[in-house]
Design a protein around this motif. Structure first.
Motif, mmCIF file in Angstrom:
data_model
loop_
_atom_site.group_PDB
_atom_site.id
_atom_site.type_symbol
_atom_site.label_atom_id
_atom_site.label_comp_id
_atom_site.label_asym_id
_atom_site.label_seq_id
_atom_site.Cartn_x
_atom_site.Cartn_y
_atom_site.Cartn_z
ATOM 1 N N LEU A 39 0.596 -1.245 -0.210
ATOM 2 C CA LEU A 39 0.221 -0.338 -0.180
ATOM 3 C C LEU A 39 0.779 1.097 0.345
ATOM 4 O O LEU A 39 0.315 2.342 -0.061
ATOM 5 C CB LEU A 39 -1.100 -0.261 0.952
ATOM 6 N N ALA A 40 2.350 1.027 0.092
ATOM 7 C CA ALA A 40 3.565 2.362 0.104
ATOM 8 C C ALA A 40 3.961 1.987 -0.874
ATOM 9 O O ALA A 40 4.759 1.099 -1.059
ATOM 10 C CB ALA A 40 3.785 3.202 1.208
ATOM 11 N N PRO A 41 4.502 2.513 -2.268
ATOM 12 C CA PRO A 41 5.120 2.792 -3.483
ATOM 13 C C PRO A 41 6.489 3.200 -2.743
ATOM 14 O O PRO A 41 6.480 3.982 -1.285
ATOM 15 C CB PRO A 41 4.995 3.948 -3.912
ATOM 16 N N ALA A 42 7.814 1.652 -3.015
ATOM 17 C CA ALA A 42 8.943 2.064 -2.351
ATOM 18 C C ALA A 42 9.264 3.012 -3.011
ATOM 19 O O ALA A 42 9.254 4.106 -3.673
ATOM 20 C CB ALA A 42 9.885 1.083 -3.169
ATOM 21 N N LEU A 43 10.511 3.513 -1.998
ATOM 22 C CA LEU A 43 11.139 5.109 -2.581
ATOM 23 C C LEU A 43 11.994 5.572 -3.320
ATOM 24 O O LEU A 43 11.651 6.415 -3.660
ATOM 25 C CB LEU A 43 12.441 4.849 -0.980
ATOM 26 N N ASP A 44 12.133 4.120 -4.265
ATOM 27 C CA ASP A 44 13.040 4.841 -6.101
ATOM 28 C C ASP A 44 11.184 3.990 -7.181
ATOM 29 O O ASP A 44 11.820 3.821 -8.647
ATOM 30 C CB ASP A 44 13.637 3.218 -6.168
ATOM 31 N N SER A 45 10.439 3.518 -5.918
ATOM 32 C CA SER A 45 9.122 3.607 -7.778
ATOM 33 C C SER A 45 9.336 5.300 -7.701
ATOM 34 O O SER A 45 8.739 5.739 -7.242
ATOM 35 C CB SER A 45 7.853 3.346 -6.577
ATOM 36 N N PRO A 46 8.574 5.657 -9.003
ATOM 37 C CA PRO A 46 8.335 6.113 -9.749
ATOM 38 C C PRO A 46 6.367 6.677 -9.604
ATOM 39 O O PRO A 46 6.494 7.671 -9.025
ATOM 40 C CB PRO A 46 8.006 6.130 -11.238
ATOM 41 N N LEU A 47 6.315 5.763 -8.745
ATOM 42 C CA LEU A 47 4.943 6.307 -8.092
ATOM 43 C C LEU A 47 5.143 6.792 -6.460
ATOM 44 O O LEU A 47 4.179 7.487 -5.694
ATOM 45 C CB LEU A 47 3.957 4.797 -7.597
ATOM 46 N N ARG A 48 6.107 7.040 -6.529
ATOM 47 C CA ARG A 48 6.254 7.815 -4.813
ATOM 48 C C ARG A 48 5.865 9.184 -4.797
ATOM 49 O O ARG A 48 4.995 8.745 -3.676
ATOM 50 C CB ARG A 48 7.634 7.599 -4.195
ATOM 51 N N GLY A 49 6.880 9.915 -5.620
ATOM 52 C CA GLY A 49 6.750 10.972 -5.827
ATOM 53 C C GLY A 49 4.469 11.276 -5.292
ATOM 54 O O GLY A 49 4.383 11.827 -5.180
ATOM 55 N N PRO A 50 4.028 11.011 -6.374
ATOM 56 C CA PRO A 50 1.767 10.639 -6.305
ATOM 57 C C PRO A 50 1.563 10.484 -5.167
ATOM 58 O O PRO A 50 1.517 10.836 -5.039
ATOM 59 C CB PRO A 50 1.808 10.110 -7.661
ATOM 60 N N TYR A 51 2.063 9.536 -4.779
ATOM 61 C CA TYR A 51 2.121 8.930 -3.616
ATOM 62 C C TYR A 51 1.479 10.207 -1.908
ATOM 63 O O TYR A 51 1.197 10.459 -1.673
ATOM 64 C CB TYR A 51 2.483 7.488 -3.121
#
Length: 210
Positions: A81-93
């Motif tokens: 339920l939380a994108p990883a730190l290096d995921s491109p989805l982390r910023g939008p999350y």
């Protein structure tokens, strides 16, 4: 073991919901806000803001609902339920979490407690301003989901969607509740269909918006 200081239906709801969703050991400690237990010396020692929720993790109290959602989702990364730190989805999350805290949760408090910033003689003006601001947020969120859905991060469910569902519940008695927007309504239905939601409602003794 976590200890959650909560009040049914309050901002603690999303934290309680995630603890159930993650299936992690926790205990509930009811805070009677009607009796102003949240302003007692014992509670203020845990949370000097005198608000619910407070989560005791590893023996240390933490507070602020959005922060607790972020903390738990990162700590229980196996939930997805939380994108990883290096995921491109982390910023939008992170963007959506803070957007919800600032554009919906913050003004919603003034709907219930306009006296926080102004005398009661002008309460209707405060509520009208709150209504416009929250409905504008729903417009943006519904348009985002229409273009990118079904979730805030597209195809990926995240803790931000649980947070959004709780905030929609809070507007259930406003002139135009969040679930009046079609794409937000679909998200609400998807989240409420989860087994964790049923357990949450049973434990908190809630029936409205079920």
């Amino acid at each position: 073991m976590y200890s959650l200081y909560y009040s049914p239906g309050a901002a603690s709801l999303v934290v309680h919901w995630l603890l159930i969703e993650f299936d992690v050991p926790h205990e509930l400690r009811l805070v009677d806000t009607q009796a102003r237990q949240h302003k007692s010396d014992d509670y203020l020692a845990l949370n000097p803001n005198g608000l619910v929720p407070t989560l005791v993790a590893d023996g240390k109290p933490l507070y602020e609902a959005a922060a607790l959602v972020l903390h738990l989702a990162d700590r229980h990364a196996e939930s997805g339920l939380a994108p990883a730190l290096d995921s491109p989805l982390r910023g939008p999350y992170l963007q959506w979490m803070l957007n919800l805290a600032n554009t919906v949760q913050s003004p919603m408090r003034l709907w219930w407690y306009p006296g926080d910033i102004i005398d009661d003689s002008n309460a209707d003006e405060i509520r009208e301003g709150t209504r416009r601001r929250v409905e504008a947020a729903w417009d943006r969120l519904d348009a985002h989901r229409a273009a990118n859905g079904p979730y805030l991060l597209g195809d990926r469910l995240s803790a931000a969607d649980f947070y959004l569902a709780m905030l929609m519940r809070w507007t259930r008695n406003m002139p135009r509740p969040g679930h009046d927007w079609p794409h937000l309504a679909a998200l609400a239905q998807a989240l409420k269909a989860r087994p964790s939601f049923k357990t949450l409602y049973e434990r908190e003794g809630l029936t409205d918006w079920a």
